[in-house]
Design an enzyme around this catalytic site. Structure first.
Site, PDB file in Angstrom:
ATOM      1  CB  SER A 112      -0.905  -0.004   1.228  1.00 40.60           C
ATOM      2  OG  SER A 112      -1.684   1.161   1.259  1.00 40.60           O
ATOM      3  N   GLY A 147       0.813  11.792   4.267  1.00 35.19           N
ATOM      4  CA  GLY A 147      -0.362  12.305   4.976  1.00 35.19           C
ATOM      5  C   GLY A 147      -1.670  11.928   4.315  1.00 35.19           C
ATOM      6  CB  CYS A 168      -4.656   6.503  11.022  1.00 33.48           C
ATOM      7  SG  CYS A 168      -4.481   5.728   9.431  1.00 33.48           S
ATOM      8  N   GLY A 195      11.919   0.410   3.267  1.00 36.80           N
ATOM      9  CA  GLY A 195      13.073  -0.040   2.492  1.00 36.80           C
ATOM     10  C   GLY A 195      13.900  -1.073   3.252  1.00 36.80           C
TER      11      GLY A 195
HETATM   12  O1  RRO Z   1       0.145   8.550   3.906  1.00 39.92           O
HETATM   13  C1  RRO Z   1       1.175   8.396   4.597  1.00 39.92           C
HETATM   14  O2  RRO Z   1       1.958   9.322   4.869  1.00 39.92           O
HETATM   15  C2  RRO Z   1       1.525   7.066   5.131  1.00 39.92           C
HETATM   16  C3  RRO Z   1       0.621   6.148   5.606  1.00 39.92           C
HETATM   17 BR1  RRO Z   1      -1.224   6.438   5.590  1.00 39.92          BR
HETATM   18  C4  RRO Z   1       1.065   4.916   6.160  1.00 39.92           C
HETATM   19  O3  RRO Z   1       0.309   4.058   6.600  1.00 39.92           O
HETATM   20  N1  RRO Z   1       2.391   4.698   6.188  1.00 39.92           N
HETATM   21  C5  RRO Z   1       3.291   5.606   5.734  1.00 39.92           C
HETATM   22  O4  RRO Z   1       4.507   5.355   5.798  1.00 39.92           O
HETATM   23  N2  RRO Z   1       2.832   6.774   5.190  1.00 39.92           N
END
Ligand code: RRO
Length: 316
Positions: A21, A72, A130, A219
């Protein structure tokens, strides 16, 4: 070659290599480098109820063997996602694992309801890394009770045919406690791990390198930590499927996660340097299993635990 099919709860995938993701939106950009339908699944960037513009720039910074991000949760919101991204994935024959995120339990529930019955959704990955606005901004995944509340609510609201995985943060003292809480709340499996919180300071500007000040470290720098988390969770919950990730760049990296207990793996940060990495990792993993005499992925899941015997207790 090895039988690459793998199961994530009730979902059977043709092979165990997925995207991670946040590293390639909903897969469209990667399709010019390899056919997205050839992977086990595409895991989409965490989607929120409403569109979000994200955190201030710069949002990425290179670090030794790794990368920091502070995006974010930038994204189009669930309505545009359901209208544009999900149909694109379905039209291209890709299985979609939809990552959902929010800052209130109710937001996660609304997202799960919005996805209910959509045939393009193969699985839901609940991103609980979150800040929880119901509890002083404490990250859900750092609190067993808050994690359990979100997972139980999503499991109740989501289509029963669709597995619900909880994506955990490594930034906790005991990840097995959070894993157990999520399993008890009805999680069909776990995604391990999200990024670690880190930061970098630019020594020319004398200011934090990221607009958001802190960010998620990913990484190869985090691979041993991710592998340790998969190992520890598989040891205490051997029957709970794990989607493992964290710095996977090669088939042998992926094999380590499978041997530690992952039924499938996600390739994330590697795509920034090599957009075809997920397809390459899949071919390399197939070869590596074959070379070691594994007839199937399933035979290799958790195999390394067999080599470890209980520590000998000293007699009084
Ligand atoms: O969007 C992000 O900054 C972010 C999310 Br939601 C996450 O779950 N993990 C990450 O490293 N960045």
């Amino acid at each position: 070659m090895a039988d690459l099919r793998t199961k994530l709860g009730s979902l059977t995938l043709p092979n165990p290599v997925l995207t991670a993701s946040g590293c390639a939106a909903s897969g469209q950009e990667l399709h010019q480098f390899f056919d997205v339908a050839t992977l086990g699944a595409i895991v989409t960037k965490s989607i929120t109820l409403r569109p979000r513009s994200g955190r201030p720039t710069p949002r990425m910074a290179e670090t030794p063997s790794g990368m920091l991000n502070s995006i974010g949760l930038q994204g189009p919101g669930i309505d545009a996602f359901v209208e544009n991204d999900l149909p694109w994935l379905a039209e291209h024959g890709a299985r979609a694992v939809v990552s959902i995120a929010g800052s209130l339990t109710e937001e996660y529930v609304a997202l799960a309801r919005r996805l209910y019955g959509n045939p393009a959704v193969s699985m839901i990955e609940v991103n609980i890394s979150c800040p929880n606005v119901e509890n002083r901004g404490l990250v859900f995944a750092c609190d067993a009770a808050a994690s359990a509340r979100v997972i139980a609510a999503v499991r109740r609201a989501a289509d029963p045919k669709v597995p619900v995985f909880a994506k955990l943060s490594p930034d906790v003292t005991d990840i097995t406690a959070i894993a157990r809480a999520c399993a008890d709340a009805g999680a069909d499996g776990l995604s391990l791990i999200n990024t670690l919180l880190g930061m970098a300071i630019d020594t020319d500007t004398l200011a934090p390198a990221l607009g958001g000040i802190t960010g998620g470290l990913s990484g190869p720098a985090i691979r041993p930590i991710a592998l340790r988390c998969v190992w520890q969770v598989h040891q205490v919950l051997p029957h709970l499927p794990i989607l493992g990730m964290g710095g996977i760049r090669t088939g042998l990296d992926a094999l380590q996660f499978v041997l530690a207990g992952a039924s499938a793996v996600s390739v994330g940060t590697a795509v920034f340097g090599d957009p075809a990495a997920p397809a390459r990792v899949l071919a390399e993993l197939d070869q590596a299993l074959n070379d070691r005499g594994f007839a199937s992925v399933a035979d290799a899941v958790g195999f390394a635990h067999r080599s470890v015997t209980e520590p000998v207790k000293e007699s009084a």
